[in-house]
Design a protein around this motif. Sequence first.
Motif, PDB file in Angstrom:
ATOM      1  N   ARG A   1      -5.495   4.158   6.523  1.00  0.00           N
ATOM      2  CA  ARG A   1      -4.546   5.263   6.615  1.00  0.00           C
ATOM      3  C   ARG A   1      -3.350   5.055   5.670  1.00  0.00           C
ATOM      4  O   ARG A   1      -2.877   6.003   5.032  1.00  0.00           O
ATOM      5  N   SER A   2      -2.876   3.820   5.581  1.00  0.00           N
ATOM      6  CA  SER A   2      -1.768   3.555   4.656  1.00  0.00           C
ATOM      7  C   SER A   2      -2.179   3.859   3.220  1.00  0.00           C
ATOM      8  O   SER A   2      -1.442   4.511   2.467  1.00  0.00           O
ATOM      9  N   ALA A   3      -3.365   3.374   2.835  1.00  0.00           N
ATOM     10  CA  ALA A   3      -3.835   3.586   1.461  1.00  0.00           C
ATOM     11  C   ALA A   3      -4.082   5.071   1.198  1.00  0.00           C
ATOM     12  O   ALA A   3      -3.740   5.592   0.125  1.00  0.00           O
TER      13      ALA A   3
ATOM     14  N   GLU B   1      -1.732   8.855  -4.225  1.00  0.00           N
ATOM     15  CA  GLU B   1      -1.228   9.070  -5.588  1.00  0.00           C
ATOM     16  C   GLU B   1      -1.301   7.774  -6.392  1.00  0.00           C
ATOM     17  O   GLU B   1      -1.446   7.795  -7.619  1.00  0.00           O
ATOM     18  N   SER B   2      -1.237   6.634  -5.690  1.00  0.00           N
ATOM     19  CA  SER B   2      -1.222   5.348  -6.390  1.00  0.00           C
ATOM     20  C   SER B   2      -2.350   4.417  -5.975  1.00  0.00           C
ATOM     21  O   SER B   2      -2.631   3.446  -6.693  1.00  0.00           O
ATOM     22  N   VAL B   3      -2.970   4.657  -4.830  1.00  0.00           N
ATOM     23  CA  VAL B   3      -3.940   3.708  -4.274  1.00  0.00           C
ATOM     24  C   VAL B   3      -5.293   4.382  -4.078  1.00  0.00           C
ATOM     25  O   VAL B   3      -5.381   5.482  -3.521  1.00  0.00           O
ATOM     26  N   ALA B   4      -6.335   3.698  -4.521  1.00  0.00           N
ATOM     27  CA  ALA B   4      -7.710   4.148  -4.267  1.00  0.00           C
ATOM     28  C   ALA B   4      -8.218   3.448  -3.016  1.00  0.00           C
ATOM     29  O   ALA B   4      -7.985   2.251  -2.836  1.00  0.00           O
ATOM     30  N   VAL B   5      -8.900   4.189  -2.165  1.00  0.00           N
ATOM     31  CA  VAL B   5      -9.372   3.611  -0.912  1.00  0.00           C
ATOM     32  C   VAL B   5     -10.860   3.911  -0.758  1.00  0.00           C
ATOM     33  O   VAL B   5     -11.287   5.058  -0.801  1.00  0.00           O
ATOM     34  N   VAL B   6     -11.657   2.859  -0.607  1.00  0.00           N
ATOM     35  CA  VAL B   6     -13.115   2.981  -0.642  1.00  0.00           C
ATOM     36  C   VAL B   6     -13.675   2.550   0.715  1.00  0.00           C
ATOM     37  O   VAL B   6     -13.410   1.439   1.185  1.00  0.00           O
TER      38      VAL B   6
ATOM     39  N   LEU C   1       0.819  -1.221   0.000  1.00  0.00           N
ATOM     40  CA  LEU C   1       0.000   0.000   0.000  1.00  0.00           C
ATOM     41  C   LEU C   1       0.847   1.262   0.000  1.00  0.00           C
ATOM     42  O   LEU C   1       0.505   2.258  -0.652  1.00  0.00           O
ATOM     43  N   LEU C   2       1.961   1.249   0.735  1.00  0.00           N
ATOM     44  CA  LEU C   2       2.706   2.483   0.977  1.00  0.00           C
ATOM     45  C   LEU C   2       3.836   2.738  -0.011  1.00  0.00           C
ATOM     46  O   LEU C   2       4.338   3.870  -0.104  1.00  0.00           O
ATOM     47  N   ALA C   3       4.245   1.741  -0.751  1.00  0.00           N
ATOM     48  CA  ALA C   3       5.365   1.936  -1.683  1.00  0.00           C
ATOM     49  C   ALA C   3       5.018   2.986  -2.734  1.00  0.00           C
ATOM     50  O   ALA C   3       3.955   2.942  -3.347  1.00  0.00           O
ATOM     51  N   LYS C   4       5.961   3.929  -2.919  1.00  0.00           N
ATOM     52  CA  LYS C   4       5.779   4.924  -3.972  1.00  0.00           C
ATOM     53  C   LYS C   4       6.158   4.297  -5.305  1.00  0.00           C
ATOM     54  O   LYS C   4       7.307   3.875  -5.506  1.00  0.00           O
ATOM     55  N   ARG C   5       5.211   4.248  -6.233  1.00  0.00           N
ATOM     56  CA  ARG C   5       5.437   3.561  -7.501  1.00  0.00           C
ATOM     57  C   ARG C   5       6.524   4.217  -8.345  1.00  0.00           C
ATOM     58  O   ARG C   5       7.170   3.560  -9.164  1.00  0.00           O
TER      59      ARG C   5
END
Length: 522
Positions: free
Chosen positions: A136-138, A143-148, A79-83
Amino acid sequence: MSDPQVKRVLMSVTDKTGIVDFARALVDEFGAEVISTGGTARAIAEAGVPVTPIDDVTQFPEMMDGRVKTLHPKVHGGLLAKRDNPDHMAQAAEHGIEMIDMVVVNLYAFEKTVESGADFGTCIENIDIGGPSMLRSAAKNFESVAVVTEPASYDAILDEMRANGGATTRDTRAKLALKVFQTTAAYDGAIAAWMGTQLDGAAQFPDELSVRLTKRQDLRYGENPHQSAAFYARDDYQGAEHSLAHATQHQGKELSYNNYLDLDAAWSAVREYEGPACVIVKHLTPCGVCEDADVTTAYKRAHECDPVSAYGGVMAFNRPVTSDTVVAIFDNKQFVEAIIAPEFSGDALEMYKAKKNARLLSTGGVNPAGGEVEFRSVEGGLLCQDSDAVAEDVASFTCPTARKPTDEEMAELVFAWKACKSVKSNAILIAKDHASVGAGGGQPNRVNSARIAVEQAGEKARGAVAASDAFFPFRDGFDVLAQAGVTAIIQPGGSIRDDEVVAAADEQGVAMVFTGHRHFRH
């Protein structure tokens, strides 16, 4: 960086509404891999949708009754890695961490558990740990993860992915992230508030106070057209079920800032009465209060108190409004800004369709007066207090005058005492036959309030009773009422000049009752 396609989705929800259909669409339409936990995974699998158990990702079993299952580097690293950060991606590859592009999580129903009356241990077990951590991580890496977080969002997310090559947009992800932090802040606030009540000697007004508010409506303007305004509802309000903030509006324009204030004043006032009652309010001041055998009669007599002021006011009833009441309102040709009641009959709603601008609100019931903490803003802060209600025992009242009130007068005095509470201080209210006939309030001295009440009551003051929300500091206010023909007065007592006022009452044969309680409305 381009919008990332959604290829791996982690799902763990308490509210499973729509989750199977959402998972199926992600798999069938976009080829996504769905990873899930516990009951969510079972629900998805039983529906025939491919799902990867969280254990297969972490290579670590759920343990400690499910307390530990998602708190793992292969979850939070994904979840936290910057792509777009080569070092992050290299470290992920080194440790076999695959990226997760979407998190679908809603939290354990902690508040519902508390509201159900569950014991301390059960409430503790319903404090979600893994859910807020994943959210919170997502959200941090939006910038990279959608959180629903809400089932209501599923369709819009799918529509956006269909229009965007299987990806979500940055604007959507940012808004979803904001929603996450609002959700987790409210969740933690609810836990902190509950935990405070569980501690021995917990203060009613703690050192730190969290108030959770959700915007219900942008208002056209505030008290005046040049002021911006909005209406927020308290999510943590224990009396929400039958409150103004959660009432159903059946028709009419959106409520204005001043409508809300007047409706709150009227609804608070009418809840004081056990019998059928009507309260008409104009500019936060009750201009008609009556308790009678039925609400239609109560309305007619409340309207008679001050027909001029009643025009353009708001009304509150503590019983359902029927077509009979609507006929009475129409017969009076009374323009009404808004009416609030527990409910409206079908006929009443149908009849009011002819008055399209009138707002009709139903609460579904009536909460007892008092019992909550109320807030009032000042510059840079909030004042908090127990909400006021006339809850004192009539048996505790005293009568220092030679003449005692008759049983009929005492019943009238109790009615007047409840009605007076809703008038702006310094408040004087004159009542007859369980209806207000004159009221004065909002004056810097009590004698002027008495004069206004007497002037409004006219001849109806003769043989009536009166209530004063606080003691008479001098006998002058009492004298105004007595000279108008009032036969009995109820007041808190407690002035250094009580003896002087009692002597004045004895001089004129007026009965006086001391309640020992003040009901100031500042």
